[in-house]
Motif scaffolding. Structure first.
Motif, PDB file in Angstrom:
ATOM      1  N   PHE A   1     -14.507   1.921  -2.320  1.00  0.00           N
ATOM      2  CA  PHE A   1     -14.439   2.040  -0.869  1.00  0.00           C
ATOM      3  C   PHE A   1     -15.784   2.472  -0.294  1.00  0.00           C
ATOM      4  O   PHE A   1     -16.414   3.406  -0.804  1.00  0.00           O
ATOM      5  CB  PHE A   1     -13.378   3.071  -0.458  1.00  0.00           C
ATOM      6  CG  PHE A   1     -11.984   2.706  -0.851  1.00  0.00           C
ATOM      7  CD1 PHE A   1     -11.173   1.972   0.001  1.00  0.00           C
ATOM      8  CD2 PHE A   1     -11.476   3.086  -2.085  1.00  0.00           C
ATOM      9  CE1 PHE A   1      -9.889   1.628  -0.355  1.00  0.00           C
ATOM     10  CE2 PHE A   1     -10.185   2.753  -2.462  1.00  0.00           C
ATOM     11  CZ  PHE A   1      -9.390   2.013  -1.595  1.00  0.00           C
TER      12      PHE A   1
ATOM     13  N   SER B   1     -14.051  -1.148   7.058  1.00  0.00           N
ATOM     14  CA  SER B   1     -12.729  -1.636   7.448  1.00  0.00           C
ATOM     15  C   SER B   1     -11.701  -1.458   6.333  1.00  0.00           C
ATOM     16  O   SER B   1     -10.523  -1.191   6.604  1.00  0.00           O
ATOM     17  CB  SER B   1     -12.808  -3.105   7.879  1.00  0.00           C
ATOM     18  OG  SER B   1     -13.380  -3.909   6.879  1.00  0.00           O
ATOM     19  N   ARG B   2     -12.109  -1.601   5.058  1.00  0.00           N
ATOM     20  CA  ARG B   2     -11.154  -1.401   3.975  1.00  0.00           C
ATOM     21  C   ARG B   2     -10.640   0.034   3.961  1.00  0.00           C
ATOM     22  O   ARG B   2      -9.433   0.279   3.790  1.00  0.00           O
ATOM     23  CB  ARG B   2     -11.780  -1.745   2.621  1.00  0.00           C
ATOM     24  CG  ARG B   2     -10.848  -1.481   1.443  1.00  0.00           C
ATOM     25  CD  ARG B   2     -11.518  -1.712   0.092  1.00  0.00           C
ATOM     26  NE  ARG B   2     -11.792  -3.125  -0.139  1.00  0.00           N
ATOM     27  CZ  ARG B   2     -12.375  -3.591  -1.247  1.00  0.00           C
ATOM     28  NH1 ARG B   2     -12.756  -2.742  -2.203  1.00  0.00           N
ATOM     29  NH2 ARG B   2     -12.603  -4.887  -1.400  1.00  0.00           N
TER      30      ARG B   2
ATOM     31  N   ASN C   1       0.831  -1.195   0.000  1.00  0.00           N
ATOM     32  CA  ASN C   1       0.000   0.000   0.000  1.00  0.00           C
ATOM     33  C   ASN C   1       0.867   1.246   0.000  1.00  0.00           C
ATOM     34  O   ASN C   1       1.972   1.255   0.537  1.00  0.00           O
ATOM     35  CB  ASN C   1      -0.904   0.031   1.234  1.00  0.00           C
ATOM     36  CG  ASN C   1      -1.972  -1.033   1.173  1.00  0.00           C
ATOM     37  OD1 ASN C   1      -2.362  -1.457   0.096  1.00  0.00           O
ATOM     38  ND2 ASN C   1      -2.432  -1.476   2.320  1.00  0.00           N
TER      39      ASN C   1
ATOM     40  N   THR D   1      -8.174   0.618   6.772  1.00  0.00           N
ATOM     41  CA  THR D   1      -6.883  -0.031   6.577  1.00  0.00           C
ATOM     42  C   THR D   1      -6.089   0.595   5.434  1.00  0.00           C
ATOM     43  O   THR D   1      -4.902   0.910   5.583  1.00  0.00           O
ATOM     44  CB  THR D   1      -7.080  -1.534   6.289  1.00  0.00           C
ATOM     45  OG1 THR D   1      -7.769  -2.124   7.387  1.00  0.00           O
ATOM     46  CG2 THR D   1      -5.748  -2.232   6.090  1.00  0.00           C
ATOM     47  N   GLU D   2      -6.742   0.801   4.278  1.00  0.00           N
ATOM     48  CA  GLU D   2      -6.003   1.198   3.087  1.00  0.00           C
ATOM     49  C   GLU D   2      -5.935   2.703   2.875  1.00  0.00           C
ATOM     50  O   GLU D   2      -5.040   3.182   2.177  1.00  0.00           O
ATOM     51  CB  GLU D   2      -6.620   0.523   1.864  1.00  0.00           C
ATOM     52  CG  GLU D   2      -6.575  -0.999   1.955  1.00  0.00           C
ATOM     53  CD  GLU D   2      -6.836  -1.665   0.621  1.00  0.00           C
ATOM     54  OE1 GLU D   2      -6.705  -1.001  -0.420  1.00  0.00           O
ATOM     55  OE2 GLU D   2      -7.167  -2.864   0.640  1.00  0.00           O
TER      56      GLU D   2
ATOM     57  N   ASN E   1      -8.441  -3.078  -5.516  1.00  0.00           N
ATOM     58  CA  ASN E   1      -9.190  -2.256  -4.564  1.00  0.00           C
ATOM     59  C   ASN E   1      -9.261  -0.811  -5.047  1.00  0.00           C
ATOM     60  O   ASN E   1      -8.322  -0.031  -4.851  1.00  0.00           O
ATOM     61  CB  ASN E   1      -8.551  -2.310  -3.173  1.00  0.00           C
ATOM     62  CG  ASN E   1      -8.725  -3.662  -2.510  1.00  0.00           C
ATOM     63  OD1 ASN E   1      -9.558  -4.454  -2.919  1.00  0.00           O
ATOM     64  ND2 ASN E   1      -7.930  -3.925  -1.492  1.00  0.00           N
TER      65      ASN E   1
ATOM     66  N   PRO F   1     -19.927  -5.308   3.224  1.00  0.00           N
ATOM     67  CA  PRO F   1     -18.612  -4.994   2.655  1.00  0.00           C
ATOM     68  C   PRO F   1     -18.696  -4.642   1.173  1.00  0.00           C
ATOM     69  O   PRO F   1     -19.723  -4.883   0.517  1.00  0.00           O
ATOM     70  CB  PRO F   1     -17.839  -6.300   2.861  1.00  0.00           C
ATOM     71  CG  PRO F   1     -18.894  -7.356   2.736  1.00  0.00           C
ATOM     72  CD  PRO F   1     -20.164  -6.756   3.304  1.00  0.00           C
ATOM     73  N   GLU F   2     -17.598  -4.108   0.643  1.00  0.00           N
ATOM     74  CA  GLU F   2     -17.560  -3.747  -0.771  1.00  0.00           C
ATOM     75  C   GLU F   2     -17.720  -4.964  -1.681  1.00  0.00           C
ATOM     76  O   GLU F   2     -18.127  -4.818  -2.843  1.00  0.00           O
ATOM     77  CB  GLU F   2     -16.238  -3.037  -1.103  1.00  0.00           C
ATOM     78  CG  GLU F   2     -16.086  -1.661  -0.486  1.00  0.00           C
ATOM     79  CD  GLU F   2     -15.446  -1.702   0.899  1.00  0.00           C
ATOM     80  OE1 GLU F   2     -15.059  -0.629   1.393  1.00  0.00           O
ATOM     81  OE2 GLU F   2     -15.354  -2.807   1.499  1.00  0.00           O
TER      82      GLU F   2
END
Length: 351
Positions: A252, A297-298, A3, A301-302, A249, A147-148
């Motif tokens: 989001f 959560s994504r 990342n 985190t990202e 990814n 989630p996505e």
């Protein structure tokens, strides 16, 4: 794939963005104005593309504004000097889109495709961030929080239009290599939203409160939604714009990650006034998803992003700003004096 390093963040998660040249399509609406102000504050160049002329109240010093119908925008002459396109233009809500799905596609999805075609012709020189609807594209979610990776399964024409836009973005990304990102946004609210437009439960309820009219709820009030304060939403949207997305990814969820029923929302609003709110419960509507809460959560985190303003604090901030506006309007029109208006809307007296 490793990342990219997170952006530096300041008070309440505000990202210190790299300077750049930004186009905001739909820059005179609630989201567009809020993002434009943040970008200008941080020293960026901003060009606003709006479908209709904006009033003085929504124009910002430092931003250039182009007024044109979606069919008339000369994208070829606009795109090349810019780095980022923020796409917020959408002129329907679930109720209106259901009434005329064909018109919804013509006025909302088709203009996006014209922009993507213009981007394809000049090559991948800038990125586009499309703000989708986290509350409608998933339909009735199988998982909560959603989630996505959840399938797109909208049950409204509005959600279908947003999902179609996402699919076209994916098409142009995969086939032509365009840098297309998607932010599936929860229900934004906060200062700067025009509560008279009736978009979103919080906006509608606040308008009823200040009009001293009953609040109407479709169903039993147990419908659950994810509400995000505008400052957190702006931080999240700009984080999506700034990150170096990986091939897998580039979508989001941007929300609070917490669900609130309409009945609980009413209870929060009740704490802001000194009279009993009147609520009328009406028969439920078939297109209302019972529960929608986003898994963020994504993004945490990202993007190194997370919301900071809780619902009760955000509602209080929003209420106070609207109340002050009502006071200013009353004084300007000589309808009342400041102290009387403050008492009516439960604001403390000026020291």
């Amino acid at each position: 794939m490793k990342n990219a390093p997170p952006n530096a963040r300041t008070h309440e998660g505000e990202a210190k963005l790299k300077l750049g040249r930004h186009i905001i399509v739909g820059g005179t609406g609630f989201l567009g104005r809020s993002v434009a102000r943040r970008l200008l504050k941080n020293g960026n160049e901003v060009l606003i593309v709006a479908r209709a002329p904006a009033g003085d109240s929504v124009l910002m010093d430092g931003a250039r504004v182009v007024h044109a119908c979606s069919e008339e925008v000369k994208w070829d002459s606009i795109l090349e000097p810019h780095d980022v396109i923020h796409y917020y233009a959408w002129n329907s809500v679930p109720g209106t889109a259901n009434g005329d799905p064909a018109e919804d596609m013509r006025t909302n999805v088709a203009p996006l495709i014209r922009l993507l075609e213009a981007m394809r012709k000049i090559g991948p020189t800038c990125r586009i961030i499309f703000t989708s609807s986290g509350g409608t594209v998933y339909g009735n979610p199988k998982d909560i929080p959603v989630p996505e990776s959840h399938p797109l399964s909208p049950i409204t024409a509005y959600g279908a239009g947003k999902a179609a836009a996402e699919l076209y973005l994916n098409f142009y990304r995969q086939l032509y290599g365009l840098d297309c990102r998607i932010a599936r946004l929860a229900n934004p609210y906060g200062p700067g939203q025009n509560i008279a437009k009736g978009q979103g439960a919080i906006s509608i309820f606040l308008d009823r409160i200040f009009q001293k009219e009953p609040i109407k709820i479709w169903g039993d009030g147990e419908t659950v939604r994810d509400y995000i304060f505008i400052d957190d939403a702006v931080n999240g949207l700009l984080a999506v714009a700034e990150t170096e997305c990986t091939p897998s990814n580039w979508t989001f969820n941007i929300g609070s990650g917490h669900g609130t029923s309409l009945n609980i929302l009413i209870a929060h609003l009740q704490e802001l006034v000194d009279w009993q709110l009147e609520v009328d419960y009406l028969p439920g509507r078939g297109f209302d998803v019972p529960i929608s809460v986003l898994d963020i959560s994504r993004a945490r985190t990202e993007l190194d992003w997370q919301p900071h303003v809780g619902l009760s604090v955000g509602l209080k901030r929003t209420f106070d700003v609207i109340a002050i506006q009502k006071i200013d309007s009353a004084i300007k029109n000589r309808l009342d004096d400041s102290s009387t208006v403050r008492k009516k809307i439960k604001l403390p007296p000026v020291a």
